[in-house]
Design a protein around this motif. Structure first.
Motif, PDB file in Angstrom:
ATOM      1  N   HIS A  78       0.928  -0.734  -0.267  1.00  0.00           N
ATOM      2  CA  HIS A  78      -0.248   0.352   0.154  1.00  0.00           C
ATOM      3  C   HIS A  78       1.052   0.954   0.210  1.00  0.00           C
ATOM      4  N   ASP A  79       2.028   1.422   0.932  1.00  0.00           N
ATOM      5  CA  ASP A  79       2.660   2.478   0.889  1.00  0.00           C
ATOM      6  C   ASP A  79       3.123   2.943  -0.428  1.00  0.00           C
ATOM      7  N   ALA A  80       3.269   1.737  -1.122  1.00  0.00           N
ATOM      8  CA  ALA A  80       4.734   1.906  -2.112  1.00  0.00           C
ATOM      9  C   ALA A  80       3.645   2.189  -3.598  1.00  0.00           C
ATOM     10  N   HIS A  81       2.569   1.785  -3.414  1.00  0.00           N
ATOM     11  CA  HIS A  81       1.338   1.729  -4.778  1.00  0.00           C
ATOM     12  C   HIS A  81       0.728   3.197  -3.836  1.00  0.00           C
ATOM     13  N   ARG A  82       0.684   4.029  -3.049  1.00  0.00           N
ATOM     14  CA  ARG A  82       0.380   5.285  -2.402  1.00  0.00           C
ATOM     15  C   ARG A  82       1.062   6.316  -2.968  1.00  0.00           C
ATOM     16  N   ALA A  83       2.871   5.626  -2.631  1.00  0.00           N
ATOM     17  CA  ALA A  83       3.896   6.712  -2.434  1.00  0.00           C
ATOM     18  C   ALA A  83       4.083   6.872  -3.917  1.00  0.00           C
ATOM     19  N   LEU A  85       1.242   7.670  -6.623  1.00  0.00           N
ATOM     20  CA  LEU A  85       0.623   8.355  -6.815  1.00  0.00           C
ATOM     21  C   LEU A  85       0.232   9.478  -6.270  1.00  0.00           C
ATOM     22  N   GLU A  86       1.249   9.488  -5.305  1.00  0.00           N
ATOM     23  CA  GLU A  86       1.166  10.889  -4.781  1.00  0.00           C
ATOM     24  C   GLU A  86       0.935  12.128  -5.390  1.00  0.00           C
ATOM     25  N   PRO A  87       2.487  11.475  -6.229  1.00  0.00           N
ATOM     26  CA  PRO A  87       3.547  12.950  -6.732  1.00  0.00           C
ATOM     27  C   PRO A  87       3.017  13.937  -7.735  1.00  0.00           C
ATOM     28  N   ALA A  88       1.703  12.683  -9.275  1.00  0.00           N
ATOM     29  CA  ALA A  88       0.922  12.986 -10.047  1.00  0.00           C
ATOM     30  C   ALA A  88      -0.033  13.858  -9.142  1.00  0.00           C
ATOM     31  N   LEU A  89      -1.038  13.876  -8.252  1.00  0.00           N
ATOM     32  CA  LEU A  89      -1.883  14.479  -8.137  1.00  0.00           C
ATOM     33  C   LEU A  89      -2.096  15.171  -7.083  1.00  0.00           C
ATOM     34  N   ARG A  90      -0.501  16.135  -7.033  1.00  0.00           N
ATOM     35  CA  ARG A  90      -0.370  16.736  -6.038  1.00  0.00           C
ATOM     36  C   ARG A  90       0.140  17.700  -6.621  1.00  0.00           C
ATOM     37  N   GLY A  91       0.181  19.123  -5.472  1.00  0.00           N
ATOM     38  CA  GLY A  91       1.255  20.609  -6.284  1.00  0.00           C
ATOM     39  C   GLY A  91       1.601  19.926  -7.478  1.00  0.00           C
ATOM     40  N   ARG A  92       3.535  20.286  -7.670  1.00  0.00           N
ATOM     41  CA  ARG A  92       3.275  20.646  -9.124  1.00  0.00           C
ATOM     42  C   ARG A  92       2.685  19.728 -10.528  1.00  0.00           C
ATOM     43  N   ALA A 311     -14.146  24.445   8.799  1.00  0.00           N
ATOM     44  CA  ALA A 311     -14.863  22.884   7.340  1.00  0.00           C
ATOM     45  C   ALA A 311     -13.623  21.788   8.200  1.00  0.00           C
ATOM     46  N   SER A 312     -14.490  20.558   7.574  1.00  0.00           N
ATOM     47  CA  SER A 312     -12.917  19.275   8.325  1.00  0.00           C
ATOM     48  C   SER A 312     -12.989  19.179   7.336  1.00  0.00           C
ATOM     49  N   ARG A 313     -12.113  17.884   6.687  1.00  0.00           N
ATOM     50  CA  ARG A 313     -11.462  17.464   5.421  1.00  0.00           C
ATOM     51  C   ARG A 313     -11.444  15.469   5.387  1.00  0.00           C
ATOM     52  N   LEU A 314     -12.796  15.579   6.603  1.00  0.00           N
ATOM     53  CA  LEU A 314     -13.234  13.730   7.352  1.00  0.00           C
ATOM     54  C   LEU A 314     -13.901  13.626   5.625  1.00  0.00           C
ATOM     55  N   ALA A 315     -14.427  14.245   4.300  1.00  0.00           N
ATOM     56  CA  ALA A 315     -15.371  13.791   3.545  1.00  0.00           C
ATOM     57  C   ALA A 315     -14.279  12.701   2.808  1.00  0.00           C
ATOM     58  N   GLY A 316     -13.127  12.912   2.965  1.00  0.00           N
ATOM     59  CA  GLY A 316     -12.373  11.923   1.800  1.00  0.00           C
ATOM     60  C   GLY A 316     -11.282  10.680   3.178  1.00  0.00           C
ATOM     61  N   GLY A 317     -12.534  10.561   3.882  1.00  0.00           N
ATOM     62  CA  GLY A 317     -11.716   9.279   5.042  1.00  0.00           C
ATOM     63  C   GLY A 317     -10.444   9.644   5.731  1.00  0.00           C
ATOM     64  N   ALA A 318      -9.291   9.547   5.968  1.00  0.00           N
ATOM     65  CA  ALA A 318      -8.708   9.765   7.578  1.00  0.00           C
ATOM     66  C   ALA A 318      -7.693   8.938   7.339  1.00  0.00           C
ATOM     67  N   GLY A 319      -6.364   9.078   7.806  1.00  0.00           N
ATOM     68  CA  GLY A 319      -5.536   7.946   8.044  1.00  0.00           C
ATOM     69  C   GLY A 319      -4.963   7.882   6.663  1.00  0.00           C
ATOM     70  N   ARG A 320      -4.315   6.476   6.950  1.00  0.00           N
ATOM     71  CA  ARG A 320      -3.225   6.595   6.054  1.00  0.00           C
ATOM     72  C   ARG A 320      -4.228   5.957   4.545  1.00  0.00           C
ATOM     73  N   HIS A 321      -5.669   6.357   4.545  1.00  0.00           N
ATOM     74  CA  HIS A 321      -6.491   5.869   3.163  1.00  0.00           C
ATOM     75  C   HIS A 321      -7.142   6.892   3.263  1.00  0.00           C
ATOM     76  N   ALA A 322      -6.411   8.139   3.331  1.00  0.00           N
ATOM     77  CA  ALA A 322      -7.260   9.479   3.124  1.00  0.00           C
ATOM     78  C   ALA A 322      -7.170   9.784   1.854  1.00  0.00           C
ATOM     79  N   CYS A 323      -7.433   9.775   0.945  1.00  0.00           N
ATOM     80  CA  CYS A 323      -8.165  10.484  -0.542  1.00  0.00           C
ATOM     81  C   CYS A 323      -7.015  11.028  -0.955  1.00  0.00           C
ATOM     82  N   LEU A 324      -6.492  10.275  -2.394  1.00  0.00           N
ATOM     83  CA  LEU A 324      -5.255  10.614  -2.333  1.00  0.00           C
ATOM     84  C   LEU A 324      -5.817  11.995  -3.770  1.00  0.00           C
ATOM     85  N   GLY A 325      -7.037  12.595  -3.751  1.00  0.00           N
ATOM     86  CA  GLY A 325      -7.398  12.814  -5.556  1.00  0.00           C
ATOM     87  C   GLY A 325      -8.189  14.412  -4.661  1.00  0.00           C
TER      88      GLY A 325
END
Ligand code: HEM
Length: 373
Positions: A78-83, A85-92, A311-325
């Protein structure tokens, strides 16, 4: 002697009246039954904000089988797959998608402007987030129509293989393996988590995850967002005059009307939920929709208020599975609303129309009938 207090029967999540309006049930649960077993639904219901947040982040509660998507993975995979996806869906990477998203939003808005009447769900909400995800993946814009349908049904298909998606992606995967670019599909095709490249099936699975999670949730979130603003013309005018309020208006809509109001978990070890011990195998329904309107966390929680400070960000879940998008969805909503407000200055409901939210696990109005001028 006083008669014993009459315990009101609490309806199941599956009751048709609850599907129509879950908030009376959510209120009863929060006030009287912070943890209650729903027999027909087959899960323990958790409804208070702090309990839902804790349950979503609890490592002994996992996404229930079947499924092969990211939320079903744990540990190093999970950590490897998240790592990946993450850079392609955030920041620059995200900033690079903004101009394309904006163009798509204007094209869609102008098409609507030419009509007397339109349905924003079919003509806007189902297209813009799908186009955003297709762009993030680096797939050609023309694929949006084919993938849009998969986006809409993605959450239900995500548990198994999807031959249509496999066939659609195969040529793109072959091309990316030979000539990678900077897009998310190239990242997945060239990655070597654990020293070995991902199989075509693993790449398709991750793409399916992004399409399913991204396309449907973001489309429903956008529909509720537009419905909340059209229902509150004063606040719609405010964001028109002060577009810097749009991110807060989006967060507030996700709090009040989250597109994924129920997220399921299964205990893999003894675990305490809402102060009560549960055995391994217990299924738990995290009621994000109830948590977002918990008066212990949010003042006057039923009200839509773009000035809400908490406002909260709970709509995208919380913890290690929190929304990547979450950031991509917010960007699509922001660019989308700006385009609609500019191109449709008279945007309002068709006379007599009221939006009706539908759905238990995925909830939003399925029709938004508007007059553009
Ligand atoms: C308003 C829009 C969205 C909402 C409300 C939403 C909601 C959620 C929720 C509740 C989860 C947690 C699921 C769980 O814990 O079982 C989640 C996870 C996820 N979301 Fe979103 N999502 C949205 C948009 C997107 C978009 C646009 C993408 C992709 C482009 C995306 C990709 C993902 C992925 C990959 C995960 C799994 C993360 C993991 O398991 O580590 N989501 N989302």
């Amino acid at each position: 002697m006083e008669p014993p207090p009459v315990r009101r029967a609490v309806p199941s999540l599956l009751a048709p009246a609850v599907e129509r309006d879950p908030h009376p049930l959510y209120r009863t649960l929060r006030e009287e039954h912070p943890l209650l077993h729903d027999e027909p639904f087959g899960a323990w219901l958790v409804s208070r904000y702090e309990d839902v947040r804790a349950a979503l982040a609890e490592p002994r509660l996992l996404a229930p089988p079947p499924g092969r998507t990211l939320v079903h993975q744990e540990g190093a995979t999970h950590d490897a797959h998240r790592a990946l996806l993450e850079p392609a869906l955030r920041g620059r990477a995200l900033a690079a998608l903004a101009p394309g998203l904006e163009r798509t939003a204007y094209v869609l808005a102008r098409r609507i402007a030419a009509r007397q009447e339109a349905d924003l769900v079919a003509e806007f909400c189902q297209w813009l987030p799908a186009a955003a995800v297709v762009a993030a993946l680096g797939l050609p814009y023309e694929e949006t129509a084919r993938l849009q349908d998969w986006c809409r049904t993605g959450l239900t298909h995500a548990a198994g293989r999807h031959p249509g998606l496999d066939a659609c992606l195969r040529p793109h995967i072959v091309r990316r393996r030979a000539h990678p670019g900077a897009d998310l599909l190239s990242v997945l095709c060239t990655a070597e988590p654990g020293g070995r490249p991902l199989s075509d099936e693993a790449v398709t699975g991750l793409v399916g995850e992004v399409l399913g999670a991204g396309g449907e949730a973001a489309a429903l979130g956008l529909a509720s967002f537009l419905a909340n603003l059209l229902d509150h013309p004063g606040q719609l005018e405010l964001v028109r005059e002060r577009p810097e309020l749009i991110p807060a208006a989006w967060a507030e809509s996700l709090r009040r009307d989250p597109p994924r109001p129920v997220v399921l978990r299964r205990a893999v070890a003894p675990v305490t939920v809402a102060g009560t011990p549960l055995p391994p195998g217990a299924r738990v329904a995290c009621l994000i929709g109830a948590a977002g309107r918990d008066p212990a966390r949010f003042a006057d929680p039923d009200r839509y208020d773009v000035f809400r400070a908490d406002a909260s960000r709970l709509a995208g879940g919380a913890g290690r599975h929190a929304c990547l998008g979450a950031d991509l969805a917010a960007l699509a909503a922001e660019r989308g609303l700006r385009a609609l407000l500019e191109v449709l200055p008279g945007l309002r409901w068709t006379p007599g129309f009221r939006p009706v939210p539908r759905g238990l696990l995925a909830r939003a109005p399925r029709l938004l009938s508007i007059r553009p001028r």
